[in-house]
Design an enzyme around this catalytic site. Structure first.
Site, PDB file in Angstrom:
ATOM      1  N   GLY A 251     -36.699  33.997  46.656  1.00 43.87           N
ATOM      2  CA  GLY A 251     -37.400  35.277  46.725  1.00 43.87           C
ATOM      3  C   GLY A 251     -37.973  35.773  45.407  1.00 43.87           C
ATOM      4  O   GLY A 251     -38.536  36.862  45.359  1.00 43.87           O
ATOM      5  N   PRO A 294     -35.275  28.846  45.081  1.00 46.93           N
ATOM      6  CA  PRO A 294     -36.651  29.300  44.823  1.00 46.93           C
ATOM      7  C   PRO A 294     -37.680  28.374  45.463  1.00 46.93           C
ATOM      8  O   PRO A 294     -37.549  27.150  45.399  1.00 46.93           O
ATOM      9  CB  PRO A 294     -36.760  29.239  43.292  1.00 46.93           C
ATOM     10  CG  PRO A 294     -35.755  28.220  42.864  1.00 46.93           C
ATOM     11  CD  PRO A 294     -34.655  28.212  43.912  1.00 46.93           C
ATOM     12  N   CYS A 368     -64.529  33.177  62.748  1.00 47.45           N
ATOM     13  CA  CYS A 368     -65.178  34.130  63.638  1.00 47.45           C
ATOM     14  C   CYS A 368     -64.268  35.317  63.865  1.00 47.45           C
ATOM     15  O   CYS A 368     -63.797  35.540  64.979  1.00 47.45           O
ATOM     16  CB  CYS A 368     -65.490  33.429  64.954  1.00 47.45           C
ATOM     17  SG  CYS A 368     -67.237  33.459  65.241  1.00 47.45           S
ATOM     18  N   GLU A 369     -63.986  36.065  62.814  1.00 42.38           N
ATOM     19  CA  GLU A 369     -63.048  37.173  62.944  1.00 42.38           C
ATOM     20  C   GLU A 369     -63.213  38.110  61.749  1.00 42.38           C
ATOM     21  O   GLU A 369     -63.223  37.672  60.600  1.00 42.38           O
ATOM     22  CB  GLU A 369     -61.627  36.592  62.997  1.00 42.38           C
ATOM     23  CG  GLU A 369     -60.579  37.628  63.176  1.00 42.38           C
ATOM     24  CD  GLU A 369     -59.262  37.069  63.688  1.00 42.38           C
ATOM     25  OE1 GLU A 369     -59.233  36.008  64.354  1.00 42.38           O
ATOM     26  OE2 GLU A 369     -58.240  37.724  63.432  1.00 42.38           O
TER      27      GLU A 369
HETATM   28  N1  LLP Z   1     -34.303  30.513  51.222  1.00 39.35           N
HETATM   29  C1  LLP Z   1     -34.428  31.016  52.456  1.00 39.35           C
HETATM   30  C2  LLP Z   1     -33.291  31.014  53.345  1.00 39.35           C
HETATM   31  C3  LLP Z   1     -35.657  31.533  52.884  1.00 39.35           C
HETATM   32  O1  LLP Z   1     -35.768  32.036  54.099  1.00 39.35           O
HETATM   33  C4  LLP Z   1     -36.756  31.511  51.991  1.00 39.35           C
HETATM   34  C5  LLP Z   1     -38.059  32.035  52.408  1.00 39.35           C
HETATM   35  C6  LLP Z   1     -36.588  30.955  50.710  1.00 39.35           C
HETATM   36  C7  LLP Z   1     -35.345  30.478  50.359  1.00 39.35           C
HETATM   37  C8  LLP Z   1     -37.697  30.857  49.704  1.00 39.35           C
HETATM   38  O2  LLP Z   1     -38.209  32.081  49.343  1.00 39.35           O
HETATM   39  P1  LLP Z   1     -39.253  32.169  48.121  1.00 39.35           P
HETATM   40  O3  LLP Z   1     -38.483  31.838  46.862  1.00 39.35           O
HETATM   41  O4  LLP Z   1     -40.305  31.156  48.367  1.00 39.35           O
HETATM   42  O5  LLP Z   1     -39.747  33.551  48.166  1.00 39.35           O
HETATM   43  N2  LLP Z   1     -44.550  33.317  54.309  1.00 39.35           N
HETATM   44  C9  LLP Z   1     -44.105  34.399  53.439  1.00 39.35           C
HETATM   45  C10 LLP Z   1     -42.772  34.108  52.818  1.00 39.35           C
HETATM   46  C11 LLP Z   1     -41.709  33.815  53.828  1.00 39.35           C
HETATM   47  C12 LLP Z   1     -40.454  33.396  53.167  1.00 39.35           C
HETATM   48  C13 LLP Z   1     -39.446  32.952  54.151  1.00 39.35           C
HETATM   49  N3  LLP Z   1     -38.236  32.510  53.569  1.00 39.35           N
HETATM   50  C14 LLP Z   1     -45.174  34.637  52.374  1.00 39.35           C
HETATM   51  O6  LLP Z   1     -46.201  33.967  52.397  1.00 39.35           O
HETATM   52  O7  LLP Z   1     -45.003  35.510  51.523  1.00 39.35           O
END
Ligand code: LLP
Length: 439
Positions: A251, A294, A368-369
């Site tokens: 995150g 990450p 198309c949106e």
């Molecule tokens: N661990 C778990 C259990 C997760 O669900 C996620 C992301 C991560 C790690 C990695 O998170 P990151 O470090 O990449 O933030 N599609 C959305 C983000 C969805 C994230 C879902 N889970 C976007 O484009 O912002």
């Protein structure tokens, strides 16, 4: 002002270069739209997270699991393995990519709130290091697969610590209304602990939480860690031994705009260590091994998208001002984040200098949106013309991985660039690929 470009991007006479190769050369050789991945930047970020975890936690450093959902292909899975970190997969498809890359199964962690029985069996069969359990049903399913393969499967329990964080804000409550994990506050987490202990083929290693994505401040991570650690304390009090592991998820936010200050590993890991140490002192526990996941923070900044401008259109606004609609040759099929999350991006003209004054512009795609918007509001030079190249930085995470074939637009390739050489690691989809599914 944060840098939104990967470390090997430079500008010469107004033209973007990646590892010394000009945007015009990249566009000529690989076409547009394309994702360009700065290989050394990716590898350096993976290493930086691993090093920072070790520096902060010492012998209590667990594993950095790269979250494959942000972006994965076979070649990138190899780089992750070479960086010495682990891989978080959340579907059978992501696991298949990892295995095709020869990724060591013991360094794979399996996530998912609705893993199919087939996915669970495959994961256990190939010997994944750990499965993060997300429901009571899954406890039985994983135990059964482990029994069938004569294994004792290591598992973590995914917990909801009652915190949701996005970008600058977070909310901490007692209860949550989410599909993931077992709530600590409601007692569901403890019920899951007891259920896992009933299963001789499961080895409960500890607890997991993931509180959100694109988070730019650290406070919510500390609260989540404390709530997990309080449950480690309850476990120790009840059963006389301590569970050895915590996984605090991913995150960590990146710079999409120069005004976004990213959460760097050298800031995140010391802060996590302090939080974990102080909570462990409160509950009189030994420090557990701590892992993290990450995704965005490793691949997000390492890629940019290169588009070609096809048309421009001056549109009169009610206010009397005008807006320049700049249409590029991709859009919501290669970047759904703007429409789905109101995500913000910046862009530059990548092929030349412009001395023109800037005007209010909107970068839109070819779909198309009306909602097919790449950048809702941006000031760009007024002289953008068809044929210009537009580069959008920080599209590495959840760009290609969330790409679709909407309007039967083939998905763009990913081109890895390192030491002055560029090569496709995921080729462009073709119309033949699209038609190949019609029966
Ligand atoms: N661990 C778990 C259990 C997760 O669900 C996620 C992301 C991560 C790690 C990695 O998170 P990151 O470090 O990449 O933030 N599609 C959305 C983000 C969805 C994230 C879902 N889970 C976007 O484009 O912002």
């Amino acid at each position: 002002m944060a840098n939104v470009w990967s470390s090997n991007v430079s500008f010469k006479d107004g033209e973007l270069h990646l590892s010394g190769i000009s945007a015009r050369t990249l566009a000529r050789d690989f076409g547009t739209p394309s994702f360009f991945l700065d290989e050394n930047d990716f590898r350096d970020r993976a290493t930086a997270w691993r090093t920072a975890l070790t520096d902060s936690f010492g012998e209590n450093a667990g594993t950095v699991y790269y979250a494959a959902k942000a972006f994965i292909c076979v070649e990138v899975a190899r780089w992750v393995a070479e960086s010495g970190i682990g891989l978080d997969v959340c579907t059978g498809g992501e696991l298949a990519v990892a295995l095709a890359a020869g990724f060591p199964p013991e360094k794979i962690e399996v996530h998912g709130n609705n893993k199919s029985v087939v996915e669970i069996e495959r994961a256990v069969e190939v010997g994944v290091g750990v499965i993060v359990i997300d429901s009571l049903f899954e406890i039985d399913r994983v135990a059964q697969a482990a029994r069938a393969h004569g294994r004792r499967q290591r598992v973590l329990l995914r917990l909801t610590p009652g915190i949701e964080a996005h970008t600058h804000e977070f909310i901490a409550t007692a209860h949550e209304d989410v599909k993931f994990g077992f709530s600590i506050a409601s007692g569901a987490a403890w019920q899951a602990v007891l259920a896992v202990r009933e299963q001789p083929n499961l080895e409960l290693r500890g607890f997991h939480s993931h509180i959100g994505s694109q988070i730019l401040t650290m406070d919510a991570f500390g609260i989540a860690a404390d709530r997990l650690i309080s449950l480690l304390g309850k476990y120790r009090d009840e059963f006389g031994q301590q569970l050895p592991e915590l996984d605090l998820g991913g995150g960590y936010g990146i710079s999409y705009l120069p005004s976004d200050e990213p959460l760097l590993p050298t800031v995140v890991l010391p802060a996590l260590f302090d939080a974990v140490q102080s909570s462990c002192a409160t509950y009189d526990l030994d420090l557990p091994r701590v892992s993290i996941e990450p995704g965005r923070a490793i691949v997000g900044p390492a890629m940019f998208t290169l588009y070609e401008v096809g048309t421009t259109k001056e549109v009169a606004l009610e206010s009397g001002a005008t807006r320049n609609y700049i249409s590029v040759d991709g859009g919501m099929s290669d970047n759904i984040r703007s429409s789905l999350y109101d995500a913000e991006y910046t862009a530059v003209i990548a092929n030349r200098v412009s001395d023109s004054a800037v005007t209010a512009a909107r970068v839109v795609g070819k779909h198309c949106e009306t909602g097919d918007i790449v950048i809702r509001d941006i000031a760009l030079p007024a002289d953008v013309v068809p044929g210009d190249l537009l580069a959008v930085p920080a599209t590495g995470a959840y760009g290609r991985s969330m790409a679709s074939n909407y309007n039967h637009v083939p998905r763009p390739p990913v081109i890895a660039v390192i030491n002055g050489k560029a090569r496709a690691i995921l080729r462009r989809e073709t119309e033949a690929d699209l038609l190949g599914l019609d029966v």
